[in-house]
Scaffold this active site. Structure first.
Site, PDB file in Angstrom:
ATOM      1  N   GLY A 162       0.814  -1.211   0.000  1.00  8.51           N
ATOM      2  CA  GLY A 162       0.000   0.000   0.000  1.00  8.51           C
ATOM      3  C   GLY A 162       0.843   1.254   0.000  1.00  8.51           C
ATOM      4  O   GLY A 162       2.038   1.211  -0.284  1.00  8.51           O
ATOM      5  N   LEU A 217      -3.747  -5.383  -5.263  1.00  9.56           N
ATOM      6  CA  LEU A 217      -2.641  -4.429  -5.169  1.00  9.56           C
ATOM      7  C   LEU A 217      -1.483  -4.975  -4.334  1.00  9.56           C
ATOM      8  O   LEU A 217      -1.672  -5.369  -3.181  1.00  9.56           O
ATOM      9  CB  LEU A 217      -3.157  -3.121  -4.561  1.00  9.56           C
ATOM     10  CG  LEU A 217      -2.189  -1.926  -4.639  1.00  9.56           C
ATOM     11  CD1 LEU A 217      -2.022  -1.469  -6.070  1.00  9.56           C
ATOM     12  CD2 LEU A 217      -2.676  -0.795  -3.762  1.00  9.56           C
ATOM     13  N   ASP A 218      -0.303  -4.978  -4.903  1.00 13.17           N
ATOM     14  CA  ASP A 218       0.923  -5.419  -4.213  1.00 13.17           C
ATOM     15  C   ASP A 218       0.880  -6.888  -3.802  1.00 13.17           C
ATOM     16  O   ASP A 218       1.650  -7.324  -2.951  1.00 13.17           O
ATOM     17  CB  ASP A 218       1.222  -4.549  -2.972  1.00 13.17           C
ATOM     18  CG  ASP A 218       1.386  -3.076  -3.311  1.00 13.17           C
ATOM     19  OD1 ASP A 218       1.837  -2.797  -4.436  1.00 13.17           O
ATOM     20  OD2 ASP A 218       1.068  -2.234  -2.473  1.00 13.17           O
ATOM     21  N   GLU A 219      -0.037  -7.648  -4.411  1.00 10.07           N
ATOM     22  CA  GLU A 219      -0.188  -9.051  -4.020  1.00 10.07           C
ATOM     23  C   GLU A 219       0.225 -10.011  -5.135  1.00 10.07           C
ATOM     24  O   GLU A 219       0.078 -11.224  -4.991  1.00 10.07           O
ATOM     25  CB  GLU A 219      -1.657  -9.343  -3.638  1.00 10.07           C
ATOM     26  CG  GLU A 219      -2.151  -8.611  -2.417  1.00 10.07           C
ATOM     27  CD  GLU A 219      -1.581  -9.168  -1.115  1.00 10.07           C
ATOM     28  OE1 GLU A 219      -1.207 -10.359  -1.100  1.00 10.07           O
ATOM     29  OE2 GLU A 219      -1.499  -8.416  -0.136  1.00 10.07           O
TER      30      GLU A 219
END
Lengths: 284, 284, 284, 284
Positions: D201, D227-229
């Site tokens: 995040g 997101l960011d995963e």
């Protein structure tokens, strides 16, 4: 852990090697667990490590050489076959500094080393208790000026008696004779307390301190007759600064020595190392 | 960024140094922003870097030397005073490999280097565009066998003309003469593409590849007349394996060269480095 | 090792602190061995650690507080005074995984930890032999569902009886109650087998393996009532790849856990850590 | 660099896969340059990357699928064939922070990235000069609240027009829509300025600073709709201390971001990455 066979191959590079080896294992109903290869393009050499499950493999390993001979000859291979269930037997040599010994014995007990530590030999009596605690036979073989030859004879006798496959020099401060080294080619692992080739020879921490380096290191390598010049297996470093006095470097360095030596022993015991041109291929 | 003064001290170790210096700054109403000291116990030496805010400081820096003289004499200090607002002027020397140059110029533009890059000098014309893009004057000074002396004269003339404080050898492949080095003592920073003292001299990657090391490194250091033997400022390493061919080592090494050189330039420009006994104290 | 005094200070930042402290020590004929300070500019806080040789210091440490009071009050300091010769007494708590325990006990014997390990407490009997070998008293305090309170009472009784200053959780898998934690504020050090704040909570290696990270880590920290949320003292990481199965990560991680915990214990014992805002200042 | 074919395979694990593939290549007179495999034992999956020299290979790659079909069907393979001479075409997306862009463009020019950078797209005009210097077409596509859809249409049009294979988000601060992501599955690489999964995040450096971590990191990963995963490709870390203010972390982090992103782009372009179970296999 399945019982597995490990084949290590070293030959001139040409077409068809992987196919020939894989086909051979497949025809005998072997299930490949790991296969890794390496080419040295400049020297035109090919290296391979292939490991397969022996469950279902329909060839007795005693007959392997005879069956594999045609392929080996065709590709001019140097090869050896190992079996994961036959754990190598190691002897640890140590002098006064026993941090690597304590580390190896603990790892041995926890099963991490993948070999059997059968013996500890020291030119000092100090490590007797430590070996005793881990239930590993300990032998004190003093080495004095003038008796090195006799001491090595006694050491070799002990190694023979225990059927030792691997000698680990865990901060053993005596230089082994060429005759001794010749008895265990690529089977003696030493740890040197510097980042080789920097500070080869004696007192590496003192010299690192004097030179003002910003990182210190440790190196594990196979022993040859050129001191600190054998094939490097593993190296690691840690940051130091002007605040680190000599004794801080020594202390930080101990943690490096422990891990680079333990990794080398484990990789050797798992038959993951091939040596050529005074270098190592470490399959992972 | 406040405008600050930086005092660097080097003297025999004895009682009262910190108190005397801190009291001096305090009496003149200076607010200490950073203070760091170091002792070399074996040599009996004391080193200090103290930085204070000039806002409110009631002593004109032009008068500092006269006022500080009594303390300096009492403690037999070698000292110098710097001012953070007076950014050093740097010249970058480069040959064909321009990765360090490109990296430094980018960092310069982003304000990270803490100095002013006033000049790029090269024995090849190639980097002209790059310097031009970053709006830094570029001078091509060819160096041929037989004209080194004339080339150095031209270089020194350019350094003088630009009021250069710091010379950065960003993979500059010519050896500077003792006369040149003597003009910029502890003001010439070089990057060597190995983990010194390993592989000093030419072709370090080739020799690292041949030796079969498991980590490669880079070193930034002040230039002295002993090639690759000057005080080390920073070092870093990266892991390699048998899979890395020579060209992979060269490529991985480039990333190390960039960071160890950039850190050295930045620390020098922030007046964080003291040199003694062919070593550096890098205050942080 | 000289007998030295260590003064740790924490106060609002303003002019004159360093001068006042250095002058105080100087007036009493103390020779400063190390002095380090830190400012948190955003919070306006000042931190200092100063260590001086007690040889020649003309103030009895029993009178220090009374003499230093004026300075402390003027600058609104929170401070404490430690003495290097008074080594803290530590208790190590352990559950089944004993690699950190074995490592700490070895370092203790070699003098590296800078504290005295007085006691090992475990909820399992297994580590008794290991503690015995290193001649450290061992107490088995079983913890079952329903008896945690009684177990903690017994643990606290043991800690009191041995005059323990520091509790080291060396892979102790029980959560301590707030009441227990409150008894040893900033005096309980835990090691968590992940790179916090990633993978806080249970089974970090499993979750790291599932997430497919390329580096795994370990963290030592002071224990607070928020699980895995206390001030971080030290962290380290090691590279992993897709080839590392869960058990490889566990094995590699053990080496990290050992070093980050040992460093934290040593730094704490050397009075090099200050805690504020749930962070640590680790003077070096 | 020889012209080579790269075959990437992903299938249930069973006996004979390596033999079948190696035999196929061998029968068509291909010389294997690299072969690497991986098994996920827990999921029962097999992965392979094999690269062979096309000099002498007697099968037209246009006919490969038809010829290979029998093997692929037998082992239920998902596979793809790449050719080293067909370099992927990449577009770089960037916002205001241009350090990764500058780094990638330099590496592109030096041939290190193994792909062709065809296009730079930014929501700001600032990077126009930099792209121009490296002779890469630059397009300013502003993204304002309310026009994201139109902006993405324009971006997709540009990607189509340039035949882009790979999108590199080099500190591009806009979130891409699921529709956009679906157009480039496992073909969008992002760099996140933290050691994921820590600090996913926004504002990771701020949160790392507040948490008081002792190492900061950066992560390159494939973009998914979480997101960011997405699957992590590469991570690296650097040590920080209490002395590092937020801006020091940002600066140190930039060097990490550059290298983890550049490695990911290079490995992707060399077809060394396989994705499964939201993880990557990175063959080396």
């Amino acid at each position: 852990m399945p019982d597995s066979a490990i084949l290590l191959i070293h030959c001139p590079d040409r077409k068809g090697i992987v196919a020939a080896v894989a086909d051979f294992i497949c025809r005998h109903n072997g299930n490949i667990l790991h296969a890794d290869q390496h080419q040295d393009a400049s020297l035109g050499l090919f290296f391979m490590r292939v490991e397969w499950d022996l469950g279902g493999f329909d060839l007795d390993l005693a007959d392997f050489a005879a069956e594999f001979e045609a392929i080996a000859r065709e590709f001019r291979m140097r090869w050896r076959l190992e079996r994961s269930s036959a754990r190598p037997k190691a002897a640890i040599f140590v002098s006064r500094h026993d941090h690597c010994l304590a580390d190896l014995l603990y790892r041995h007990r926890s099963g991490e080393l993948a070999c059997h530590v059968s013996l500890v030999i020291s030119n000092h009596p100090d490590a007797s208790d430590l070996a005793g605690f881990y239930r590993v036979p300990f032998h004190h073989v003093p080495v004095e000026p003038g008796n090195r030859e006799a001491a090595e004879e006694e050491q070799l006798r002990l190694l023979d008696a225990h059927g030792i496959d691997l000698v680990v020099l865990a901060r053993y401060m005596q230089v082994l004779s060429p005759a001794f080294v010749a008895r265990y080619p690529q089977r003696i692992i030493n740890v040197h307390h510097s980042f080789l080739p920097a500070f080869s020879g004696p007192r590496p921490y003192h010299r690192a301190f004097e030179r003002g380096v910003k990182l210190i290191g440790a190196t594990s390598h196979y022993v040859t007759n050129d001191l600190d010049e054998g094939p490097i297996i593993e190296q690691d470093v840690v940051r130091v600064s002007h605040r680190d006095q000599l004794e801080d470097m020594v202390q930080k360095g101990r943690d490096l020595e422990k891990v680079v030596l333990a990794r080398a022993v484990r990789w050797h015991a798992l038959h993951r190392i091939l040596v050529y041109a005074n270098k190592t291929v470490v399959f992972d």
